[in-house]
Design a protein around this motif. Structure first.
Motif, PDB file in Angstrom:
ATOM      1  N   PRO A 161      -3.623  -5.696 -19.045  1.00 24.10           N
ATOM      2  CA  PRO A 161      -4.351  -6.725 -18.287  1.00 24.10           C
ATOM      3  C   PRO A 161      -3.896  -6.791 -16.828  1.00 24.10           C
ATOM      4  O   PRO A 161      -4.711  -7.016 -15.934  1.00 24.10           O
ATOM      5  CB  PRO A 161      -4.014  -8.024 -19.019  1.00 24.10           C
ATOM      6  N   ALA A 162      -2.626  -6.581 -16.576  1.00 22.92           N
ATOM      7  CA  ALA A 162      -2.128  -6.638 -15.204  1.00 22.92           C
ATOM      8  C   ALA A 162      -2.705  -5.499 -14.368  1.00 22.92           C
ATOM      9  O   ALA A 162      -3.111  -5.705 -13.215  1.00 22.92           O
ATOM     10  CB  ALA A 162      -0.598  -6.589 -15.194  1.00 22.92           C
ATOM     11  N   ALA A 163      -2.757  -4.307 -14.936  1.00 21.80           N
ATOM     12  CA  ALA A 163      -3.320  -3.163 -14.197  1.00 21.80           C
ATOM     13  C   ALA A 163      -4.796  -3.392 -13.907  1.00 21.80           C
ATOM     14  O   ALA A 163      -5.280  -3.059 -12.815  1.00 21.80           O
ATOM     15  CB  ALA A 163      -3.120  -1.877 -14.990  1.00 21.80           C
ATOM     16  N   ARG A 164      -5.519  -3.977 -14.871  1.00 17.28           N
ATOM     17  CA  ARG A 164      -6.944  -4.256 -14.638  1.00 17.28           C
ATOM     18  C   ARG A 164      -7.119  -5.298 -13.527  1.00 17.28           C
ATOM     19  O   ARG A 164      -7.985  -5.154 -12.671  1.00 17.28           O
ATOM     20  CB  ARG A 164      -7.611  -4.720 -15.928  1.00 17.28           C
ATOM     21  N   LEU A 165      -6.277  -6.331 -13.529  1.00 13.60           N
ATOM     22  CA  LEU A 165      -6.374  -7.356 -12.488  1.00 13.60           C
ATOM     23  C   LEU A 165      -6.060  -6.757 -11.121  1.00 13.60           C
ATOM     24  O   LEU A 165      -6.750  -7.037 -10.129  1.00 13.60           O
ATOM     25  CB  LEU A 165      -5.428  -8.520 -12.808  1.00 13.60           C
ATOM     26  N   LEU A 166      -5.024  -5.912 -11.071  1.00 17.95           N
ATOM     27  CA  LEU A 166      -4.691  -5.248  -9.807  1.00 17.95           C
ATOM     28  C   LEU A 166      -5.847  -4.365  -9.341  1.00 17.95           C
ATOM     29  O   LEU A 166      -6.227  -4.394  -8.168  1.00 17.95           O
ATOM     30  CB  LEU A 166      -3.414  -4.408  -9.965  1.00 17.95           C
ATOM     31  N   ALA A 167      -6.400  -3.581 -10.255  1.00 18.23           N
ATOM     32  CA  ALA A 167      -7.502  -2.676  -9.898  1.00 18.23           C
ATOM     33  C   ALA A 167      -8.722  -3.463  -9.427  1.00 18.23           C
ATOM     34  O   ALA A 167      -9.389  -3.064  -8.469  1.00 18.23           O
ATOM     35  CB  ALA A 167      -7.846  -1.781 -11.081  1.00 18.23           C
ATOM     36  N   ASP A 168      -9.003  -4.589 -10.090  1.00 12.68           N
ATOM     37  CA  ASP A 168     -10.140  -5.425  -9.675  1.00 12.68           C
ATOM     38  C   ASP A 168      -9.958  -5.938  -8.246  1.00 12.68           C
ATOM     39  O   ASP A 168     -10.928  -6.169  -7.533  1.00 12.68           O
ATOM     40  CB  ASP A 168     -10.317  -6.614 -10.623  1.00 12.68           C
ATOM     41  N   ALA A 169      -8.709  -6.104  -7.838  1.00 16.73           N
ATOM     42  CA  ALA A 169      -8.411  -6.556  -6.478  1.00 16.73           C
ATOM     43  C   ALA A 169      -8.342  -5.377  -5.493  1.00 16.73           C
ATOM     44  O   ALA A 169      -8.107  -5.579  -4.302  1.00 16.73           O
ATOM     45  CB  ALA A 169      -7.088  -7.327  -6.459  1.00 16.73           C
ATOM     46  N   GLY A 170      -8.506  -4.170  -6.011  1.00 18.41           N
ATOM     47  CA  GLY A 170      -8.458  -2.986  -5.143  1.00 18.41           C
ATOM     48  C   GLY A 170      -7.083  -2.354  -5.061  1.00 18.41           C
ATOM     49  O   GLY A 170      -6.835  -1.515  -4.198  1.00 18.41           O
ATOM     50  N   LEU A 171      -6.173  -2.766  -5.939  1.00 18.83           N
ATOM     51  CA  LEU A 171      -4.808  -2.238  -5.911  1.00 18.83           C
ATOM     52  C   LEU A 171      -4.594  -1.250  -7.059  1.00 18.83           C
ATOM     53  O   LEU A 171      -4.155  -1.614  -8.141  1.00 18.83           O
ATOM     54  CB  LEU A 171      -3.792  -3.389  -5.987  1.00 18.83           C
ATOM     55  N   THR A 172      -4.897   0.000  -6.779  1.00 22.17           N
ATOM     56  CA  THR A 172      -4.612   1.084  -7.714  1.00 22.17           C
ATOM     57  C   THR A 172      -3.305   1.740  -7.277  1.00 22.17           C
ATOM     58  O   THR A 172      -2.759   1.403  -6.216  1.00 22.17           O
ATOM     59  CB  THR A 172      -5.737   2.123  -7.682  1.00 22.17           C
ATOM     60  N   GLU A 173      -2.835   2.684  -8.061  1.00 21.14           N
ATOM     61  CA  GLU A 173      -1.620   3.397  -7.647  1.00 21.14           C
ATOM     62  C   GLU A 173      -1.795   3.982  -6.247  1.00 21.14           C
ATOM     63  O   GLU A 173      -0.897   3.875  -5.410  1.00 21.14           O
ATOM     64  CB  GLU A 173      -1.305   4.526  -8.629  1.00 21.14           C
ATOM     65  N   ASP A 174      -2.930   4.630  -6.009  1.00 25.17           N
ATOM     66  CA  ASP A 174      -3.155   5.282  -4.705  1.00 25.17           C
ATOM     67  C   ASP A 174      -3.212   4.275  -3.562  1.00 25.17           C
ATOM     68  O   ASP A 174      -2.621   4.503  -2.503  1.00 25.17           O
ATOM     69  CB  ASP A 174      -4.450   6.106  -4.741  1.00 25.17           C
ATOM     70  N   THR A 175      -3.929   3.172  -3.760  1.00 26.43           N
ATOM     71  CA  THR A 175      -4.030   2.200  -2.663  1.00 26.43           C
ATOM     72  C   THR A 175      -2.686   1.508  -2.433  1.00 26.43           C
ATOM     73  O   THR A 175      -2.358   1.176  -1.294  1.00 26.43           O
ATOM     74  CB  THR A 175      -5.141   1.158  -2.911  1.00 26.43           C
ATOM     75  N   ILE A 176      -1.917   1.320  -3.490  1.00 29.53           N
ATOM     76  CA  ILE A 176      -0.591   0.712  -3.322  1.00 29.53           C
ATOM     77  C   ILE A 176       0.330   1.677  -2.559  1.00 29.53           C
ATOM     78  O   ILE A 176       1.041   1.275  -1.643  1.00 29.53           O
ATOM     79  CB  ILE A 176       0.017   0.321  -4.689  1.00 29.53           C
ATOM     80  N   ARG A 177       0.301   2.956  -2.920  1.00 33.43           N
ATOM     81  CA  ARG A 177       1.138   3.938  -2.192  1.00 33.43           C
ATOM     82  C   ARG A 177       0.745   3.985  -0.712  1.00 33.43           C
ATOM     83  O   ARG A 177       1.617   4.031   0.168  1.00 33.43           O
ATOM     84  CB  ARG A 177       1.000   5.320  -2.820  1.00 33.43           C
ATOM     85  N   ALA A 178      -0.551   3.983  -0.430  1.00 31.52           N
ATOM     86  CA  ALA A 178      -0.999   3.993   0.967  1.00 31.52           C
ATOM     87  C   ALA A 178      -0.540   2.727   1.684  1.00 31.52           C
ATOM     88  O   ALA A 178      -0.077   2.777   2.835  1.00 31.52           O
ATOM     89  CB  ALA A 178      -2.520   4.138   1.030  1.00 31.52           C
ATOM     90  N   ALA A 179      -0.641   1.592   1.014  1.00 31.83           N
ATOM     91  CA  ALA A 179      -0.221   0.326   1.617  1.00 31.83           C
ATOM     92  C   ALA A 179       1.300   0.286   1.805  1.00 31.83           C
ATOM     93  O   ALA A 179       1.789  -0.271   2.796  1.00 31.83           O
ATOM     94  CB  ALA A 179      -0.683  -0.854   0.765  1.00 31.83           C
ATOM     95  N   LEU A 180       2.047   0.863   0.874  1.00 31.45           N
ATOM     96  CA  LEU A 180       3.510   0.930   1.035  1.00 31.45           C
ATOM     97  C   LEU A 180       3.865   1.747   2.280  1.00 31.45           C
ATOM     98  O   LEU A 180       4.781   1.381   3.033  1.00 31.45           O
ATOM     99  CB  LEU A 180       4.169   1.543  -0.207  1.00 31.45           C
ATOM    100  N   SER A 181       3.141   2.830   2.509  1.00 34.72           N
ATOM    101  CA  SER A 181       3.390   3.640   3.715  1.00 34.72           C
ATOM    102  C   SER A 181       3.080   2.848   4.975  1.00 34.72           C
ATOM    103  O   SER A 181       3.855   2.860   5.938  1.00 34.72           O
ATOM    104  CB  SER A 181       2.538   4.924   3.680  1.00 34.72           C
ATOM    105  N   ARG A 182       1.937   2.137   4.980  1.00 31.56           N
ATOM    106  CA  ARG A 182       1.584   1.309   6.144  1.00 31.56           C
ATOM    107  C   ARG A 182       2.624   0.214   6.354  1.00 31.56           C
ATOM    108  O   ARG A 182       3.027  -0.058   7.486  1.00 31.56           O
ATOM    109  CB  ARG A 182       0.198   0.687   5.970  1.00 31.56           C
ATOM    110  N   GLU A 183       3.050  -0.409   5.268  1.00 28.22           N
ATOM    111  CA  GLU A 183       4.065  -1.484   5.383  1.00 28.22           C
ATOM    112  C   GLU A 183       5.342  -0.931   5.986  1.00 28.22           C
ATOM    113  O   GLU A 183       5.957  -1.566   6.833  1.00 28.22           O
ATOM    114  CB  GLU A 183       4.335  -2.090   3.996  1.00 28.22           C
ATOM    115  N   TRP A 184       5.755   0.257   5.569  1.00 34.22           N
ATOM    116  CA  TRP A 184       6.987   0.860   6.082  1.00 34.22           C
ATOM    117  C   TRP A 184       6.850   1.161   7.574  1.00 34.22           C
ATOM    118  O   TRP A 184       7.739   0.869   8.364  1.00 34.22           O
ATOM    119  CB  TRP A 184       7.314   2.118   5.281  1.00 34.22           C
ATOM    120  N   GLU A 185       5.699   1.726   7.956  1.00 36.25           N
ATOM    121  CA  GLU A 185       5.458   2.015   9.374  1.00 36.25           C
ATOM    122  C   GLU A 185       5.473   0.721  10.195  1.00 36.25           C
ATOM    123  O   GLU A 185       6.074   0.665  11.269  1.00 36.25           O
ATOM    124  CB  GLU A 185       4.109   2.717   9.544  1.00 36.25           C
TER     125      GLU A 185
END
Length: 160
Positions: free
Chosen positions: A43-67
């Motif tokens: 259920p948590a993964a589905r809620l994250l995905a519904d919000a647009g947070l998949t593994e790929d989008t989270i990794r991309a966002a982690l890179s942006r956050e680090w920059e």
């Protein structure tokens, strides 16, 4: 999958594998977030995905956050130009401080007697309004407060 196995799968296996993959000595909250997103049929993964947070989008966002975090310190880095982290398969990352805090917040979330599953862990992750996970979710353009409200509501309704 039982709740007990959910927690073991998330924290002990998947989040540790994420920490190993990026060469970290500790399992931090961002590793747990990635592990949650990767849990198929949870259920948590589905809620994250519904919000647009998949593994790929989270990794991309982690890179942006680090920059963005390094830019605040006056350091200009483009993560796409850096070499990949060298995973250390021999390293056994231990639970880091941000994960310990996340677990405390998750345990304190109502209903307290509910079993500990992926949704409780997500509530613990989203409870923090500071830290790398909060900044990453902001970098992904997701409303953390609204997502936290949905996760809290799902947990209160009995979703584990």
């Amino acid at each position: 999958m039982s709740d007990h196995k959910d927690v073991r799968a998330i924290l002990v296996r998947a989040a540790r594998a994420e920490a190993r993959q990026d060469g970290s000595r500790t399992i931090e909250a961002e590793h747990v977030l990635l592990a949650l997103a990767a849990l198929e049929d949870s259920p948590a993964a589905r809620l994250l995905a519904d919000a647009g947070l998949t593994e790929d989008t989270i990794r991309a966002a982690l890179s942006r956050e680090w920059e963005q975090s390094l830019a605040v310190a006056g350091i200009a880095v483009r993560t796409g130009l850096l070499p990949e982290a060298t995973p250390d398969r021999a390293r056994d990352p231990q639970i880091g401080e941000s994960t310990k805090l996340m677990l405390r917040r998750a345990m304190d979330a109502p209903p307290k007697m509910a079993r500990f599953g992926s949704m409780r862990i997500l509530v613990g992750l989203l409870e923090a309004d500071r830290g790398r996970v909060a900044r990453t979710i902001q970098a992904a353009g997701v409303d953390r407060t609204a997502l936290h409200a949905k996760a809290t509501e799902a947990l209160a309704a009995g979703t584990r």
